[in-house]
Scaffold this motif. Structure first.
Motif, PDB file in Angstrom:
ATOM      1  N   VAL A 286      88.435  65.834  54.554  1.00 19.76           N
ATOM      2  CA  VAL A 286      88.438  64.935  53.400  1.00 19.76           C
ATOM      3  C   VAL A 286      87.751  63.618  53.751  1.00 19.76           C
ATOM      4  O   VAL A 286      86.818  63.188  53.065  1.00 19.76           O
ATOM      5  CB  VAL A 286      89.879  64.672  52.921  1.00 19.76           C
ATOM      6  CG1 VAL A 286      89.874  63.720  51.721  1.00 19.76           C
ATOM      7  CG2 VAL A 286      90.587  65.976  52.566  1.00 19.76           C
ATOM      8  N   ASN A 287      88.200  62.976  54.827  1.00 16.84           N
ATOM      9  CA  ASN A 287      87.704  61.652  55.190  1.00 16.84           C
ATOM     10  C   ASN A 287      88.277  61.301  56.555  1.00 16.84           C
ATOM     11  O   ASN A 287      89.227  61.948  57.027  1.00 16.84           O
ATOM     12  CB  ASN A 287      88.136  60.619  54.141  1.00 16.84           C
ATOM     13  CG  ASN A 287      87.374  59.313  54.231  1.00 16.84           C
ATOM     14  OD1 ASN A 287      86.323  59.231  54.866  1.00 16.84           O
ATOM     15  ND2 ASN A 287      87.893  58.268  53.607  1.00 16.84           N
ATOM     16  N   ALA A 288      87.716  60.278  57.206  1.00 16.51           N
ATOM     17  CA  ALA A 288      88.231  59.812  58.489  1.00 16.51           C
ATOM     18  C   ALA A 288      87.908  58.337  58.637  1.00 16.51           C
ATOM     19  O   ALA A 288      86.955  57.824  58.040  1.00 16.51           O
ATOM     20  CB  ALA A 288      87.614  60.614  59.644  1.00 16.51           C
ATOM     21  N   TRP A 289      88.711  57.647  59.453  1.00 13.34           N
ATOM     22  CA  TRP A 289      88.497  56.216  59.682  1.00 13.34           C
ATOM     23  C   TRP A 289      89.221  55.800  60.953  1.00 13.34           C
ATOM     24  O   TRP A 289      89.913  56.601  61.585  1.00 13.34           O
ATOM     25  CB  TRP A 289      88.972  55.398  58.476  1.00 13.34           C
ATOM     26  CG  TRP A 289      90.440  55.522  58.167  1.00 13.34           C
ATOM     27  CD1 TRP A 289      91.461  54.720  58.607  1.00 13.34           C
ATOM     28  CD2 TRP A 289      91.052  56.522  57.338  1.00 13.34           C
ATOM     29  NE1 TRP A 289      92.662  55.149  58.105  1.00 13.34           N
ATOM     30  CE2 TRP A 289      92.446  56.248  57.320  1.00 13.34           C
ATOM     31  CE3 TRP A 289      90.573  57.606  56.601  1.00 13.34           C
ATOM     32  CZ2 TRP A 289      93.347  57.041  56.609  1.00 13.34           C
ATOM     33  CZ3 TRP A 289      91.475  58.392  55.898  1.00 13.34           C
ATOM     34  CH2 TRP A 289      92.844  58.097  55.903  1.00 13.34           C
ATOM     35  N   GLU A 290      89.057  54.539  61.302  1.00 15.69           N
ATOM     36  CA  GLU A 290      89.693  53.977  62.488  1.00 15.69           C
ATOM     37  C   GLU A 290      90.723  52.936  62.085  1.00 15.69           C
ATOM     38  O   GLU A 290      90.500  52.146  61.168  1.00 15.69           O
ATOM     39  CB  GLU A 290      88.627  53.337  63.389  1.00 15.69           C
ATOM     40  CG  GLU A 290      87.612  54.345  63.920  1.00 15.69           C
ATOM     41  CD  GLU A 290      86.317  53.696  64.341  1.00 15.69           C
ATOM     42  OE1 GLU A 290      86.280  52.458  64.416  1.00 15.69           O
ATOM     43  OE2 GLU A 290      85.337  54.433  64.576  1.00 15.69           O
ATOM     44  N   GLU A 291      91.860  52.961  62.758  1.00 10.88           N
ATOM     45  CA  GLU A 291      92.887  51.927  62.612  1.00 10.88           C
ATOM     46  C   GLU A 291      93.169  51.387  64.003  1.00 10.88           C
ATOM     47  O   GLU A 291      93.926  51.987  64.771  1.00 10.88           O
ATOM     48  CB  GLU A 291      94.158  52.482  61.966  1.00 10.88           C
ATOM     49  CG  GLU A 291      93.972  52.896  60.512  1.00 10.88           C
ATOM     50  CD  GLU A 291      95.252  53.401  59.863  1.00 10.88           C
ATOM     51  OE1 GLU A 291      96.310  53.395  60.535  1.00 10.88           O
ATOM     52  OE2 GLU A 291      95.190  53.812  58.696  1.00 10.88           O
TER      53      GLU A 291
END
Length: 465
Positions: A286-291
């Motif tokens: 679906v989607n990915a990101w960094e935290e």
């Protein structure tokens, strides 16, 4: 026959309709084209096509101009399409159909007779200013987005690779396309590539060795990383030569291997993490990101790879029923993997407000699901999932079967869900399809555009202006 069997029947006609009937209304600000891709020829080939993923590719275009919507469809001129049109004989191997019955035929087909123009029936992408149809080989088919006429081919890998993703990403920093392809062999490798906006050939970012490569359909990227998830549906490359089986039937479910997760720095190609978690299967991220230092990614997960067997045409058109995917959120933190399920609704063919949230946290995800959670029916409803609460909003009409919902943002909207969803819906009772236009915030119907024939179930598409 299943109620939705007409979605797996051949559409022989290529048409151009200047103005389709509209019920309701079309937003004035829609002034572009929805291009869809998918299989549209299933019957009358020798040998017979066996799987949904084998059907010969057709592209469809819905063009919006004021209140008028025109429609055009056309078969891609692949090597398989040409041989079938000329003689009725399929001469090139597909996902689950292999015309080469002998051992030597398999060797010849796999290594020397790769189709000059592949049957690119999975997706549509814009790479380097070209409109491309893609499938799971490292060669895409360029076509004219106005006439849909096939123009040529574009490499997405190198000469050593055989399997590839049909879901490229765009690097948010450089605008380059990022893809991967798989080299089979004694030392198999997943190879990640960068496609510059002004380059005609891909640049190798990194090569990741893998002993028993798994079937991987898509992947994810964050602002700085590539995330490759390798499921334990694996193949010994030698069996691709020695077994008299189509490509996908050489794969075996090996839950003891677990699922591999590899994180790669996009700029340097350095592998910064390689982890193993519990076995599961997935087609679509679906989607990915960094935290901070965490890598977070959402995907549509199955318990195992049995969904592939459920998509053989004889099963889809007779007994029916498919396993269902459910959205999960995975987190990679300090080498540890955790996940949680995002709500209880099934969801596949996921889309987001890509312009606003790609490689960033998203609140909403859209897709198709099944009202019958026991998997006895096909995908028969559209789903909007609130990823913060797990609450799902749905659109459903009895006896109708929608396809992937493409999100189009409203030009004056500021909210993440300000826009419309466009979905091609099969109405088997009327033996035709319609393009459904929904308000993306409420899933309330705004209008529908009626097509004079049934459009076979497709996979993916894009909206372009």
């Amino acid at each position: 026959m299943t109620a939705y069997a007409k979605g797996f029947r051949t559409l022989p006609e290529e048409r151009h309709v200047e103005s389709l009937p509209v019920r309701g209304r079309i937003p004035d600000w829609l002034d572009g084209t929805l291009i869809r891709n998918g299989p549209a020829c299933f019957e009358d080939t020798r040998p017979a096509l066996r799987h949904w993923f084998d059907g010969l590719a057709m592209v469809h275009a819905f063009t919006f101009s004021g209140s008028r919507v025109s429609y055009r469809n056309k078969y891609l001129e692949s090597s398989a399409r040409r041989s079938v049109a000329a003689t009725g004989v399929l001469r090139h191997s597909q996902f689950a159909t292999d015309p080469c019955g002998s051992y030597f035929g398999r060797v010849f087909s796999f290594f020397l007779r790769r189709a000059k123009v592949p049957n690119a029936n999975v997706n549509v992408a814009l790479i380097g200013g070209r409109t491309l149809a893609l499938t799971e080989v490292p060669l895409a088919v360029q076509f004219d987005p106005t006439t849909l006429r096939t123009v040529g081919v574009t490499p997405l890998g190198d000469r050593e690779t055989r399997h590839a993703t049909a879901h490229p990403h765009v690097d948010p920093e450089t605008g380059d396309a990022i893809t991967f392809a798989l080299k089979f062999g004694k030392n198999s490798e997943y190879r990640v590539y960068r496609h510059g906006t002004h380059s005609s050939s891909p640049e190798l970012v990194c090569a990741i060795p893998w002993q028993l490569p798994g079937y991987v359909h898509s992947f994810a990227i964050t602002a700085r990383h590539v995330v490759l998830v390798v499921f334990p549906f694996v193949v010994d490359p030698l069996t691709l030569l020695l077994r008299r089986k189509p490509f996908i039937e050489n794969y075996r479910w090996r839950p003891d291997l677990g699922t591999g997760i590899v994180v790669v720095e996009t700029k340097t190609g350095r592998v910064v993490g390689r982890h193993t978690t519990e076995p599961f299967f997935c087609f679509h991220h679906v989607n990915a990101w960094e935290e901070g230092d965490d890598i977070v990614f959402d995907l549509c997960a199955y318990d195992d790879a049995s969904v592939i067997d459920s998509l053989y045409l004889d099963r889809l058109t007779t007994t029916g029923g498919v396993p269902l995917a459910h959205p999960r959120r995975y987190r990679v933190r300090d080498g540890r993997i955790s996940f949680r399920q995002l709500g209880s609704a099934s969801l596949e063919l996921p889309r987001i407000n890509h312009a606003a949230t790609h490689t960033r946290p998203h609140s909403y995800c859209y897709g198709v699901g099944s009202r019958a959670e026991d998997g006895r029916d096909f995908l028969d409803q559209l789903v909007k999932l609130d990823t913060r609460t797990g609450v799902a909003t749905t659109w459903y009409e009895p006896g109708r079967y929608p396809g992937e919902p493409v999100f189009v943002a409203a030009p004056e909207g500021s909210a993440e869900d300000a826009g419309v969803l466009l979905s091609v819906v099969l109405d088997p009772g009327q033996n035709r399809s319609f393009l459904l236009v929904l308000d993306a915030a409420s899933l309330r119907e705004i209008g529908r555009v009626v097509v004079p024939h049934a459009i076979p179930f497709g996979f993916h598409g894009l909206y372009t202006t």
